[in-house]
Design a protein around this motif. Structure first.
Motif, PDB file in Angstrom:
ATOM      1  N   PHE A  17      -1.095   3.574  -6.767  1.00 51.04           N
ATOM      2  CA  PHE A  17      -0.160   2.563  -6.281  1.00 51.04           C
ATOM      3  C   PHE A  17      -0.354   1.215  -6.965  1.00 51.04           C
ATOM      4  O   PHE A  17       0.412   0.289  -6.755  1.00 51.04           O
ATOM      5  CB  PHE A  17      -0.293   2.401  -4.754  1.00 51.04           C
ATOM      6  CG  PHE A  17       0.154   3.609  -3.977  1.00 51.04           C
ATOM      7  CD1 PHE A  17       1.093   4.486  -4.505  1.00 51.04           C
ATOM      8  CD2 PHE A  17      -0.363   3.874  -2.718  1.00 51.04           C
ATOM      9  CE1 PHE A  17       1.502   5.607  -3.798  1.00 51.04           C
ATOM     10  CE2 PHE A  17       0.043   4.991  -1.999  1.00 51.04           C
ATOM     11  CZ  PHE A  17       0.972   5.864  -2.540  1.00 51.04           C
ATOM     12  N   CYS A  25       0.883   0.655  -0.014  1.00 49.61           N
ATOM     13  CA  CYS A  25       1.520   0.858   1.295  1.00 49.61           C
ATOM     14  C   CYS A  25       1.663  -0.483   2.031  1.00 49.61           C
ATOM     15  O   CYS A  25       2.644  -0.712   2.739  1.00 49.61           O
ATOM     16  CB  CYS A  25       0.707   1.822   2.143  1.00 49.61           C
ATOM     17  SG  CYS A  25       0.570   3.458   1.432  1.00 49.61           S
ATOM     18  N   HIS A  51       8.127   4.406  -4.097  1.00 43.89           N
ATOM     19  CA  HIS A  51       6.983   4.589  -3.195  1.00 43.89           C
ATOM     20  C   HIS A  51       7.338   5.587  -2.080  1.00 43.89           C
ATOM     21  O   HIS A  51       6.537   6.442  -1.721  1.00 43.89           O
ATOM     22  CB  HIS A  51       6.553   3.249  -2.597  1.00 43.89           C
ATOM     23  CG  HIS A  51       5.290   3.315  -1.784  1.00 43.89           C
ATOM     24  ND1 HIS A  51       4.052   3.044  -2.306  1.00 43.89           N
ATOM     25  CD2 HIS A  51       5.074   3.659  -0.481  1.00 43.89           C
ATOM     26  CE1 HIS A  51       3.126   3.222  -1.365  1.00 43.89           C
ATOM     27  NE2 HIS A  51       3.725   3.584  -0.241  1.00 43.89           N
ATOM     28  N   CYS A  55       4.973   8.777  -1.321  1.00 43.67           N
ATOM     29  CA  CYS A  55       3.996   8.533  -0.249  1.00 43.67           C
ATOM     30  C   CYS A  55       4.463   9.157   1.068  1.00 43.67           C
ATOM     31  O   CYS A  55       5.392   8.666   1.708  1.00 43.67           O
ATOM     32  CB  CYS A  55       3.747   7.040  -0.085  1.00 43.67           C
ATOM     33  SG  CYS A  55       2.570   6.681   1.214  1.00 43.67           S
ATOM     34  N   CYS A  58       4.144   6.701   4.253  1.00 50.18           N
ATOM     35  CA  CYS A  58       5.178   5.673   4.400  1.00 50.18           C
ATOM     36  C   CYS A  58       6.539   6.291   4.712  1.00 50.18           C
ATOM     37  O   CYS A  58       7.329   5.728   5.462  1.00 50.18           O
ATOM     38  CB  CYS A  58       5.267   4.807   3.144  1.00 50.18           C
ATOM     39  SG  CYS A  58       3.892   3.637   3.044  1.00 50.18           S
TER      40      CYS A  58
END
Ligand code: ZN
Lengths: 101, 207
Positions: A17, A25, A51, A55, A58
């Motif tokens: 990330f 996050c 993202h 992820c 999330c």
């Protein structure tokens, strides 16, 4: 206790990330409100959605966040209009009496 | 402010102007019509903010007296209804401020978790009930409303004004004396906290 392969996975996620066009996050969290209001500039929207794709945490979090918001709105439905026949008559009389005074 | 229809047709606004002239002259029939047509939704707004029927009635009464006192200064650049909405919300907030605060638990305990890598910690969502199916069940509505009531007041109010009353961020900021960015932060935190509180319901676990 988190098992160590799981812990390693999370560390790798954390590192990934930090690559270009990636957000953590925590950064994702700070974009949620603007994203839902369609207020993110194109580039930020792109990284936000990127993202979201990679992820799991999330993605599921955002789904639950949206569901919870919708449930909240449903809970107030019905009393939003506020039926006038439920207005106590003495309240109406008190308001009118105050106006005349 | 997003209350009621935003498109104002010519006839609507001239009708409204005629009504306002009658109200300014204190004509009883027009006054009674105004009260009967609006007290219902105003009471609903007050109840949502104050969570107390007696306080809500006081609030509507105060709001009408403020409306009558300020009819002269109503400029007609907003619809009468949104002007009244603004007044009743303001009255409710004033009553809320004057009321004794109950003990509140800090909102921090309800915030999302991140680990040392800045990665989110979130239990797997194997089931996510839909809001539509949940709301059909008896008790859901009551449970949700009582959980909303658990939010600290300064967060609950922002959530109510933005998400339920659908007021603009700038209007909410002005009413609460906050910056717009502060309103946004509080709204997001309120929603996040509520998500945490509603989790058992959304996961299909009984409360
Ligand atoms: Zn994430």
């Amino acid at each position: 206790m988190m098992s160590s392969p799981k812990k390693l996975m999370r560390r790798m996620h954390g590192m990934m990330f930090k690559l270009p066009l990636m957000i953590t996050c925590n950064e994702f969290e700070s974009f949620i409100l603007a994203y839902l209001e369609d207020g993110l500039p194109a580039k930020q929207k792109f990284v936000f959605e990127m993202h979201l794709k990679i992820c799991r945490e999330c993605r599921e979090y955002l789904q639950a966040y949206r569901a919870s918001l919708e449930l909240t709105k449903h809970a107030y439905e019905g009393d939003l209009i506020g039926p006038n026949d439920q207005v106590p008559d003495d309240l109406v009389r008190a308001i009118l009496a105050a106006r005349k005074a | 402010m997003k209350v009621g229809p935003t498109v104002v047709t010519e006839s609507q606004s001239s009708d409204e102007n005629a009504e306002i002239s009658k109200l300014r002259r204190g004509e009883l029939a027009a006054t009674e019509k105004l009260v009967r047509e609006n007290a219902g939704w105003m009471l609903a707004v007050s109840r949502r903010i104050l969570n107390n029927d007696a306080h809500a009635e006081d609030c509507v009464q105060n709001a009408f007296s403020s409306i009558f006192n300020n009819l002269e200064s109503f400029r007609g650049d907003s619809r009468l209804r949104s002007w009244m909405h603004c007044i009743v919300v303001n009255q409710a907030l004033m009553l809320l401020r004057s009321r004794k605060r109950r003990n509140e638990s800090p909102i921090d305990d309800l915030m999302p978790l991140f680990d040392e890598n800045d990665c989110r910690v979130e239990d797997r969502w194997t089931t996510l009930e839909t809001p539509e199916s949940l709301i059909q069940k008896s008790q859901t509505r009551e449970t949700v409303l009582s959980l909303i009531d658990e939010l600290p007041e300064s967060y609950r109010v922002v959530l109510l004004l933005r998400d339920i009353e659908e007021m603009a961020t700038s209007d909410v900021a002005e009413m609460l004396g906050l910056s717009e960015s502060n309103v946004k932060v509080r709204l997001h935190r309120a929603r996040s906290a509520l998500k945490k509180l509603l989790e058992p319901l959304l996961r299909g676990q009984s409360l």
